[in-house]
Scaffold this motif. Structure first.
Motif, short mmCIF file in Angstrom:
data_model
loop_
_atom_site.label_atom_id
_atom_site.label_comp_id
_atom_site.label_asym_id
_atom_site.label_seq_id
_atom_site.Cartn_x
_atom_site.Cartn_y
_atom_site.Cartn_z
N VAL A 119 -33.28 -17.74 -77.19
CA VAL A 119 -34.46 -17.70 -78.07
C VAL A 119 -35.45 -18.80 -77.66
N LYS A 120 -34.94 -19.99 -77.40
CA LYS A 120 -35.80 -21.11 -76.99
C LYS A 120 -36.47 -20.80 -75.66
N LEU A 121 -35.72 -20.24 -74.73
CA LEU A 121 -36.25 -19.88 -73.42
C LEU A 121 -37.43 -18.91 -73.55
N THR A 122 -37.28 -17.90 -74.37
CA THR A 122 -38.37 -16.93 -74.52
C THR A 122 -39.56 -17.52 -75.24
N ALA A 123 -39.33 -18.46 -76.15
CA ALA A 123 -40.44 -19.11 -76.86
C ALA A 123 -41.27 -19.96 -75.90
N GLU A 124 -40.64 -20.47 -74.84
CA GLU A 124 -41.32 -21.33 -73.88
C GLU A 124 -41.84 -20.57 -72.66
N ALA A 125 -41.55 -19.29 -72.57
CA ALA A 125 -41.96 -18.49 -71.41
C ALA A 125 -43.46 -18.23 -71.43
N ARG A 126 -44.01 -17.92 -70.26
CA ARG A 126 -45.44 -17.60 -70.14
C ARG A 126 -45.82 -16.44 -71.03
N THR A 127 -45.00 -15.40 -71.03
CA THR A 127 -45.24 -14.22 -71.85
C THR A 127 -44.17 -14.18 -72.92
N ARG A 128 -44.59 -14.21 -74.15
CA ARG A 128 -43.64 -14.22 -75.27
C ARG A 128 -43.14 -12.82 -75.53
N ILE A 129 -41.83 -12.65 -75.56
CA ILE A 129 -41.22 -11.37 -75.89
C ILE A 129 -40.19 -11.59 -77.00
N PRO A 130 -39.91 -10.55 -77.78
CA PRO A 130 -38.96 -10.70 -78.88
C PRO A 130 -37.52 -10.74 -78.39
N VAL A 131 -36.70 -11.48 -79.13
CA VAL A 131 -35.26 -11.55 -78.87
C VAL A 131 -34.54 -10.97 -80.08
N VAL A 132 -33.67 -10.03 -79.82
CA VAL A 132 -32.81 -9.46 -80.85
C VAL A 132 -31.40 -9.96 -80.57
N VAL A 133 -30.82 -10.66 -81.54
CA VAL A 133 -29.47 -11.19 -81.39
C VAL A 133 -28.49 -10.09 -81.80
N VAL A 134 -27.47 -9.90 -80.95
CA VAL A 134 -26.47 -8.85 -81.17
C VAL A 134 -25.11 -9.52 -81.37
N SER A 135 -24.48 -9.21 -82.50
CA SER A 135 -23.18 -9.79 -82.81
C SER A 135 -22.13 -8.70 -82.96
N ARG A 136 -20.89 -9.02 -82.64
CA ARG A 136 -19.80 -8.07 -82.85
C ARG A 136 -19.40 -8.00 -84.31
N LEU A 137 -19.72 -9.08 -85.06
CA LEU A 137 -19.30 -9.17 -86.46
C LEU A 137 -20.49 -9.43 -87.37
N VAL A 138 -20.39 -8.95 -88.59
CA VAL A 138 -21.40 -9.27 -89.59
C VAL A 138 -21.15 -10.71 -90.02
#
Length: 133
Positions: free
Chosen positions: A68-87
């Motif tokens: 998430v931090k990496l994408t926030a600092e990238a030249r082009t901002r893209i969304p991050v969806v976190v995927v978990s095996r458990l709720v």
């Protein structure tokens, strides 16, 4: 430049990415799977970047928060969806509070994944568009 209908999955376990890849392919989305933050960073710094990034919560060397931090600092901002095996409500809240666009858990069907991706991209567009509320 953002390549629409293209995503990157950052996967450490290899358990979720086949399910997610299948759901995304069924939605007409091109998928590339990487295994680390360094590989994701390389793609984010390229000339053409994916429209979104899906990240598993369990990575061997990095964390979803690093992604998430990496994408926030990238030249082009893209969304991050976190995927978990458990709720995990605490993890869900933490992911959203720390900049993730969304948080999903299996089962992953084409309609749900397509909707999550669409909403995540709309959130980023709203943030990047001057005067958007």
């Amino acid at each position: 430049m953002i390549q629409e209908n293209s995503v990157v999955i950052v996967s450490g376990s290899g358990e979720i990415d086949p399910l997610l890849s299948r759901a995304l392919h069924e939605a007409g989305v091109m998928v590339r799977v990487v295994r680390s933050c360094a590989e994701a960073e390389e793609l984010l710094n390229g000339v053409i970047v994916p429209a979104a990034l899906f990240c598993e919560t369990s990575l061997p060397e990095d964390t979803w928060a690093d992604i998430v931090k990496l994408t926030a600092e990238a030249r082009t901002r893209i969304p991050v969806v976190v995927v978990s095996r458990l709720v995990d409500i605490d993890l869900y809240i933490s992911a959203l509070e720390n900049g993730a666009a969304d948080f999903i858990v299996p089962p992953l069907c084409q309609q749900d994944v397509a909707q999550v991706m669409s909403c995540a991209i709309q959130k980023i567009v709203a943030v990047q568009t001057p005067g958007a509320a």
